[in-house]
Design a protein around this motif. Structure first.
Motif, PDB file in Angstrom:
ATOM      1  N   PRO A  76      22.842  -5.507  76.618  1.00 17.68           N
ATOM      2  CA  PRO A  76      24.122  -6.193  76.565  1.00 17.68           C
ATOM      3  C   PRO A  76      24.108  -7.341  75.675  1.00 17.68           C
ATOM      4  O   PRO A  76      24.852  -7.413  74.717  1.00 17.68           O
ATOM      5  CB  PRO A  76      24.756  -6.591  77.960  1.00 17.68           C
ATOM      6  CG  PRO A  76      24.035  -5.461  78.494  1.00 17.68           C
ATOM      7  CD  PRO A  76      22.712  -5.338  78.114  1.00 17.68           C
ATOM      8  N   ALA A  77      23.116  -8.418  76.151  1.00 21.33           N
ATOM      9  CA  ALA A  77      23.198  -9.586  75.223  1.00 21.33           C
ATOM     10  C   ALA A  77      22.681  -9.349  73.767  1.00 21.33           C
ATOM     11  O   ALA A  77      23.391 -10.175  72.970  1.00 21.33           O
ATOM     12  CB  ALA A  77      22.385 -10.575  75.844  1.00 21.33           C
ATOM     13  N   ARG A  78      21.717  -8.472  73.586  1.00 24.25           N
ATOM     14  CA  ARG A  78      21.354  -8.315  72.106  1.00 24.25           C
ATOM     15  C   ARG A  78      22.335  -7.575  71.357  1.00 24.25           C
ATOM     16  O   ARG A  78      22.632  -7.914  70.102  1.00 24.25           O
ATOM     17  CB  ARG A  78      20.253  -7.279  72.255  1.00 24.25           C
ATOM     18  CG  ARG A  78      18.649  -8.069  72.878  1.00 24.25           C
ATOM     19  CD  ARG A  78      17.642  -7.193  72.848  1.00 24.25           C
ATOM     20  NE  ARG A  78      16.580  -7.702  73.373  1.00 24.25           N
ATOM     21  CZ  ARG A  78      15.368  -7.252  73.792  1.00 24.25           C
ATOM     22  NH1 ARG A  78      15.313  -5.917  73.912  1.00 24.25           N
ATOM     23  NH2 ARG A  78      14.399  -8.151  74.298  1.00 24.25           N
ATOM     24  N   LEU A  79      23.181  -6.783  71.863  1.00 28.88           N
ATOM     25  CA  LEU A  79      24.269  -6.059  71.262  1.00 28.88           C
ATOM     26  C   LEU A  79      25.277  -6.919  71.051  1.00 28.88           C
ATOM     27  O   LEU A  79      25.851  -6.939  69.656  1.00 28.88           O
ATOM     28  CB  LEU A  79      24.818  -4.982  72.078  1.00 28.88           C
ATOM     29  CG  LEU A  79      25.956  -4.002  71.803  1.00 28.88           C
ATOM     30  CD1 LEU A  79      25.378  -3.409  70.266  1.00 28.88           C
ATOM     31  CD2 LEU A  79      26.564  -2.959  72.547  1.00 28.88           C
ATOM     32  N   ALA A  80      25.763  -7.793  71.951  1.00 30.86           N
ATOM     33  CA  ALA A  80      26.762  -8.875  71.650  1.00 30.86           C
ATOM     34  C   ALA A  80      26.390  -9.776  70.501  1.00 30.86           C
ATOM     35  O   ALA A  80      27.058 -10.052  69.592  1.00 30.86           O
ATOM     36  CB  ALA A  80      26.883  -9.767  72.982  1.00 30.86           C
ATOM     37  N   GLU A  81      24.901 -10.225  70.410  1.00 26.05           N
ATOM     38  CA  GLU A  81      24.718 -10.937  69.285  1.00 26.05           C
ATOM     39  C   GLU A  81      24.801 -10.169  68.029  1.00 26.05           C
ATOM     40  O   GLU A  81      25.178 -10.863  67.150  1.00 26.05           O
ATOM     41  CB  GLU A  81      23.344 -11.305  69.606  1.00 26.05           C
ATOM     42  CG  GLU A  81      22.595 -12.391  68.630  1.00 26.05           C
ATOM     43  CD  GLU A  81      21.224 -12.699  68.687  1.00 26.05           C
ATOM     44  OE1 GLU A  81      20.790 -13.813  68.133  1.00 26.05           O
ATOM     45  OE2 GLU A  81      20.505 -11.941  69.503  1.00 26.05           O
TER      46      GLU A  81
END
Length: 384
Positions: free
Chosen positions: A39-44
């Motif tokens: 999720p964090a990588r996708l959000a970035e």
């Protein structure tokens, strides 16, 4: 849905056997909570704008990052992979500038169609044996197949962000079966890229701002497939004769030495798409395009975007034999095609001819974007 250890073992054996029967080269199991970093990588990725015009990624970001958000009842995720390795180096065609380079995956029947029916067959066998419910996904749903495949142990996401397998290199199609059955998960794979950066250095447009990060806006696959407008001028020369996608980063991966060519007939490349002549492709009207690419994933971008791509390749070809068909496309009904034809013509004809045509074009053209192409295009025979 809880099942006994014995029944779970039998169900897994059934899944493995059915996957092999259906032509899959690898199968593994993971859990819905196995990709906590996704999720964090996708959000970035979205926050940096690396998704470009692919708005559906931002719109489905919550479901993509958390499989259980997509389907709360899922207990296990079965990840299946099908090898589509080529029988030659797909970069060889780049030296033949009068031919089009098509990404390996698109040279055969649409893999969505090939895989989805087979996944549904396997899913039906799972329900028949264990009950419960299942859902099948192949790429088009908001499912992050590559992180899930890594978590399941099928491979790891390389520095080019694609899945890499020790057995199949970078040439794998992925599909998933979500099930309510609780299965024993497989062990995740670890990263084996080491200090290698072959894939990063191979990219013609510098689309990787850092290892494991892709700026889709600079990627030739995005520019020739997802991008609906004119291809930005800064990338046109670098695209060369790549008319649908790009395999450079995949083909450069050293792990491909362990890969084998896809042997299954349904995944074999069409002979007429191995090195198609640009002249033939430029002549396609809408009906001809639909007929020629029937059953192909290329069909989904439509004739105008595809001919736009071929015109960029024509402009990079230095092939005077293409001038006639390029001239004809200056009057095409599609502004997207007319604009690309202007750029191609500027690189194929003498400056005097181009100047005369540009003056006439600016006087007769109503579309603002096409008029801008006439202004920006500069005669260049630097590659001749």
């Amino acid at each position: 849905m809880r099942i006994s250890t014995s029944d779970a073992s039998k169900l897994r054996a059934l899944i493995d056997a059915e996957a092999r029967r259906a032509g899959f080269d690898a199968v593994a199991v993971t859990t819905p909570n196995a990709i906590p970093l996704a999720p964090a990588r996708l959000a970035e990725f979205v926050a940096d704008g690396f998704h470009g015009s692919m708005d559906w990624i931002a719109e489905t970001i919550a479901r993509r990052g958390e499989p259980s958000t997509l389907w709360p009842d899922v207990r296990s995720i079965i990840v299946l992979a099908m090898n589509y390795g080529p029988d030659h180096d797909p970069r060889d065609v780049l030296a033949r500038r009068d031919r089009g380079a098509i990404s390996v995956y698109a040279k055969n029947r649409d893999y969505h169609e090939v895989m989805k029916g087979r996944l549904k067959e396997i899913a039906g066998k799972i329900v028949a044996r264990a009950g419960g419910d299942v859902k099948v996904f192949v790429d088009t749903a908001p499912v992050m197949e590559k992180p899930l495949a890594e978590a399941a142990g099928l491979g790891w996401q390389g520095k080019h962000t694609n899945l890499v397998s020790r057995e199949h290199g970078s040439w794998l199609f992925l599909g998933t079966i979500f099930t309510t059955a609780e299965l024993e998960p497989d062990k995740p794979e670890i990263d084996h890229c080491g200090s290698c950066r072959a894939c990063l250095d191979a990219c013609p447009t510098d689309a990787f701002p850092a290892p494991y990060r892709l700026d889709a806006r600079r990627c030739i696959s995005y520019l020739t497939i997802e991008n609906k407008g004119p291809i930005p001028h800064e990338f046109r020369e670098k695209i060369g004769n790549r008319i649908y996608g790009c395999d450079d980063c995949l083909a450069a991966c050293p792990w491909n030495k362990f890969a084998r060519a896809a042997s299954e007939a349904k995944l074999a490349a069409r002979d007429d798409l191995r090195e198609p002549p640009l002249a033939d492709l430029l002549a396609l009207d809408d009906a001809g395009f639909r007929a020629f690419f029937s059953g192909s994933p290329i069909k989904r971008i439509g004739r105008d975007r595809f001919v736009r791509n071929v015109l960029i390749a024509a402009g990079n070809s230095c092939d005077g034999a293409l001038v006639g068909v390029v001239r004809d496309l200056l009057g095409d009904a599609s502004p997207l095609v007319r604009g690309a034809a202007i750029w191609a013509l500027a690189r194929l004809v003498p400056e005097t001819e181009y100047a005369e045509r540009a003056a006439n074009g600016l006087n007769s053209e109503d579309d603002a974007a096409v008029r801008e192409e006439w202004r920006l295009a500069r005669p260049s025979r630097a590659h001749a």
